[in-house]
Design a protein around this motif. Structure first.
Motif, PDB file in Angstrom:
ATOM      1  N   GLY A 173       0.869  -1.162   0.000  1.00  0.00           N
ATOM      2  CA  GLY A 173       0.000   0.000   0.000  1.00  0.00           C
ATOM      3  C   GLY A 173       0.908   1.214   0.000  1.00  0.00           C
ATOM      4  O   GLY A 173       2.116   1.103   0.229  1.00  0.00           O
ATOM      5  N   ILE A 174       0.343   2.387  -0.269  1.00  0.00           N
ATOM      6  CA  ILE A 174       1.221   3.541  -0.415  1.00  0.00           C
ATOM      7  C   ILE A 174       1.578   4.153   0.927  1.00  0.00           C
ATOM      8  O   ILE A 174       0.835   4.071   1.895  1.00  0.00           O
ATOM      9  CB  ILE A 174       0.650   4.625  -1.345  1.00  0.00           C
ATOM     10  CG1 ILE A 174      -0.508   5.390  -0.714  1.00  0.00           C
ATOM     11  CG2 ILE A 174       0.251   4.059  -2.683  1.00  0.00           C
ATOM     12  CD1 ILE A 174      -0.855   6.649  -1.457  1.00  0.00           C
ATOM     13  N   THR A 175       2.732   4.747   0.939  1.00  0.00           N
ATOM     14  CA  THR A 175       3.143   5.609   2.035  1.00  0.00           C
ATOM     15  C   THR A 175       3.422   6.960   1.396  1.00  0.00           C
ATOM     16  O   THR A 175       3.870   7.020   0.242  1.00  0.00           O
ATOM     17  CB  THR A 175       4.348   5.029   2.800  1.00  0.00           C
ATOM     18  OG1 THR A 175       4.582   5.817   3.955  1.00  0.00           O
ATOM     19  CG2 THR A 175       5.572   4.919   1.958  1.00  0.00           C
ATOM     20  N   ALA A 176       3.094   8.028   2.092  1.00  0.00           N
ATOM     21  CA  ALA A 176       3.134   9.335   1.436  1.00  0.00           C
ATOM     22  C   ALA A 176       3.551  10.439   2.385  1.00  0.00           C
ATOM     23  O   ALA A 176       3.337  10.361   3.600  1.00  0.00           O
ATOM     24  CB  ALA A 176       1.760   9.656   0.863  1.00  0.00           C
ATOM     25  N   LEU A 177       4.146  11.459   1.813  1.00  0.00           N
ATOM     26  CA  LEU A 177       4.452  12.712   2.505  1.00  0.00           C
ATOM     27  C   LEU A 177       3.950  13.847   1.631  1.00  0.00           C
ATOM     28  O   LEU A 177       4.004  13.767   0.398  1.00  0.00           O
ATOM     29  CB  LEU A 177       5.957  12.881   2.712  1.00  0.00           C
ATOM     30  CG  LEU A 177       6.635  11.906   3.655  1.00  0.00           C
ATOM     31  CD1 LEU A 177       8.148  12.146   3.645  1.00  0.00           C
ATOM     32  CD2 LEU A 177       6.097  12.040   5.068  1.00  0.00           C
ATOM     33  N   GLU A 178       3.493  14.903   2.267  1.00  0.00           N
ATOM     34  CA  GLU A 178       3.027  16.069   1.534  1.00  0.00           C
ATOM     35  C   GLU A 178       4.196  16.710   0.794  1.00  0.00           C
ATOM     36  O   GLU A 178       5.308  16.766   1.306  1.00  0.00           O
ATOM     37  CB  GLU A 178       2.401  17.066   2.514  1.00  0.00           C
ATOM     38  CG  GLU A 178       1.598  18.140   1.858  1.00  0.00           C
ATOM     39  CD  GLU A 178       0.771  18.923   2.858  1.00  0.00           C
ATOM     40  OE1 GLU A 178      -0.267  19.441   2.457  1.00  0.00           O
ATOM     41  OE2 GLU A 178       1.172  19.012   4.044  1.00  0.00           O
ATOM     42  N   ARG A 179       3.939  17.180  -0.412  1.00  0.00           N
ATOM     43  CA  ARG A 179       4.990  17.850  -1.186  1.00  0.00           C
ATOM     44  C   ARG A 179       5.321  19.193  -0.554  1.00  0.00           C
ATOM     45  O   ARG A 179       4.531  19.774   0.163  1.00  0.00           O
ATOM     46  CB  ARG A 179       4.536  18.050  -2.627  1.00  0.00           C
ATOM     47  CG  ARG A 179       4.407  16.760  -3.388  1.00  0.00           C
ATOM     48  CD  ARG A 179       4.007  17.035  -4.822  1.00  0.00           C
ATOM     49  NE  ARG A 179       3.569  15.808  -5.445  1.00  0.00           N
ATOM     50  CZ  ARG A 179       4.274  15.161  -6.359  1.00  0.00           C
ATOM     51  NH1 ARG A 179       5.419  15.642  -6.775  1.00  0.00           N
ATOM     52  NH2 ARG A 179       3.820  14.054  -6.882  1.00  0.00           N
ATOM     53  N   GLY A 180       6.516  19.685  -0.831  1.00  0.00           N
ATOM     54  CA  GLY A 180       6.929  20.991  -0.325  1.00  0.00           C
ATOM     55  C   GLY A 180       7.716  20.881   0.963  1.00  0.00           C
ATOM     56  O   GLY A 180       8.142  19.793   1.365  1.00  0.00           O
ATOM     57  N   ASP A 181       7.904  22.012   1.613  1.00  0.00           N
ATOM     58  CA  ASP A 181       8.770  22.094   2.782  1.00  0.00           C
ATOM     59  C   ASP A 181       8.077  21.792   4.110  1.00  0.00           C
ATOM     60  O   ASP A 181       8.734  21.526   5.103  1.00  0.00           O
ATOM     61  CB  ASP A 181       9.399  23.492   2.865  1.00  0.00           C
ATOM     62  CG  ASP A 181      10.315  23.774   1.686  1.00  0.00           C
ATOM     63  OD1 ASP A 181      10.902  22.814   1.161  1.00  0.00           O
ATOM     64  OD2 ASP A 181      10.417  24.949   1.287  1.00  0.00           O
ATOM     65  N   GLU A 182       6.754  21.861   4.148  1.00  0.00           N
ATOM     66  CA  GLU A 182       6.049  21.671   5.413  1.00  0.00           C
ATOM     67  C   GLU A 182       6.090  20.218   5.874  1.00  0.00           C
ATOM     68  O   GLU A 182       6.106  19.303   5.068  1.00  0.00           O
ATOM     69  CB  GLU A 182       4.592  22.110   5.278  1.00  0.00           C
ATOM     70  CG  GLU A 182       4.421  23.611   5.207  1.00  0.00           C
ATOM     71  CD  GLU A 182       2.965  24.008   5.243  1.00  0.00           C
ATOM     72  OE1 GLU A 182       2.164  23.309   5.892  1.00  0.00           O
ATOM     73  OE2 GLU A 182       2.645  25.029   4.633  1.00  0.00           O
TER      74      GLU A 182
END
Length: 169
Positions: free
Chosen positions: A154-163
């Motif tokens: 399944g996917i693991t994800a992080l928000e794009r950008g610096d935050e």
């Protein structure tokens, strides 16, 4: 996965036993399906991150976020559009590869950027990481050889950008 009706929820929780069970129970009680769930300790061992992929409409997503935030050990929930997050999943697949088909299996693995983990007498086990669509295409390609066994994270994800999820809003 239908991206238009899909939301990736990044959930930061206190790293206590039973948190994953309580989150899954919440979804079950409310009659919502989890397409994918990945849980792990974060860079700070006091917290765990759960990445959930769910399908629904805006009202469903809003309700899920509100319900998650009511759980005692949930610190923060971020809803991410699938196009606005960096995400990946892991695939392990055991493919029939006896005789002349072995070369085709190995060539396909190389073409897709996958890695051979094990070569048996009649099978090849392959590891691949990437976007869900890439995994789906690879599996479709491997079906011609005969998929014997498969596991996906399944996917693991992080928000794009610096935050980061713990940054102040």
């Amino acid at each position: 996965m239908n991206k238009e009706n899909t939301m990736v929820l990044s959930v930061l929780a206190v790293n206590h036993p039973g948190v994953l069970l309580r989150v899954a129970g919440l979804f079950s009680r409310r009659g919502f399906n989890i397409d994918s769930i990945v849980a792990c300790r974060t860079e700070n061992p006091a917290f765990s991150r759960l990445t959930l992929v769910v399908e629904g409409d805006e009202a469903t997503f809003t309700q899920l976020i509100r319900q998650l935030l009511k759980l005692e050990d949930i610190v923060k929930v971020r809803a991410m559009e699938t196009d606005n997050c960096s995400n990946s999943e892991l695939l392990l697949v055991k493919v029939e590869a006896a005789g002349p088909s072995r070369g085709g299996v190995l060539k396909a693995a190389q073409t897709y950027g996958a890695r051979v983990l094990d070569i048996g007498d009649a099978t090849v086990t392959i590891e691949m990481t990437g976007q869900t669509d890439e995994m789906d295409h690879f599996i479709e390609h491997m079906e011609q050889f005969g998929v014997r066994e498969m596991a996906r994270t399944g996917i693991t994800a992080l928000e794009r950008g610096d935050e980061a999820i713990l940054d102040e809003e």
